[in-house]
Design a protein around this motif. Structure first.
Motif, mmCIF file in Angstrom:
data_model
loop_
_atom_site.group_PDB
_atom_site.id
_atom_site.type_symbol
_atom_site.label_atom_id
_atom_site.label_comp_id
_atom_site.label_asym_id
_atom_site.label_seq_id
_atom_site.Cartn_x
_atom_site.Cartn_y
_atom_site.Cartn_z
ATOM 1 N N PHE A 108 201.189 -29.006 58.740
ATOM 2 C CA PHE A 108 199.961 -29.300 59.041
ATOM 3 C C PHE A 108 200.653 -30.541 59.061
ATOM 4 N N ALA A 144 195.449 -27.580 61.721
ATOM 5 C CA ALA A 144 195.299 -26.471 60.950
ATOM 6 C C ALA A 144 196.286 -25.252 61.782
ATOM 7 N N CYS A 200 199.338 -23.914 61.451
ATOM 8 C CA CYS A 200 199.826 -23.358 60.472
ATOM 9 C C CYS A 200 199.112 -22.497 59.269
#
Length: 127
Positions: free
Chosen positions: A122, A100, A103
């Motif tokens: 992700f 996460a 991204c």
């Protein structure tokens, strides 16, 4: 050889899908469908979970945003929510956080495009 690689990839994707809380997403998926009456053919949950899924249709991107925002995986602006991703059963919490964080900086032209791009990123990192 290609058949073996494809079979292994298919088993791996099934493993991810089995961890992911599809039962929780299914009613959300159905609820979001009603918000987009102009979409003629909705992608299925397995289609959207595939790493090969792509769309340039802004309505489909907003449909996907609706699903993942309602599930708590992205916020209203389209940014990934680590706690929400963890609650959906993506697997190892350390890997979820790392993926996460790689991204979250991606920005699209609007909230739907942002969530589509971040979530796609992700998913690729989680594979």
């Amino acid at each position: 050889m290609k058949a073996i690689i494809f079979a292994l990839l298919f088993v791996f994707i099934l493993g991810i899908a089995n961890c992911y809380d599809i039962a929780r997403v299914t009613p959300i998926y159905e609820g979001c469908k009603s918000q987009f009456p102009s979409i003629e053919k909705f992608p299925t949950i397995p289609e959207m979970m595939a790493t090969t899924f792509e769309t340039s249709n802004p309505q489909i991107k907003c449909f996907i945003h609706c699903i993942i925002e309602t599930a708590g995986e992205v916020d209203a602006t389209g940014n990934l929510v680590v706690a929400g991703l963890k609650s959906m059963g993506w697997g190892d919490e350390t890997k979820i956080s790392a993926a996460a964080n790689e991204c979250i900086g991606i920005k699209g032209i609007d909230k739907c495009d942002t969530s589509y791009q971040q979530y796609g990123c992700f998913m690729m990192k989680m594979m």
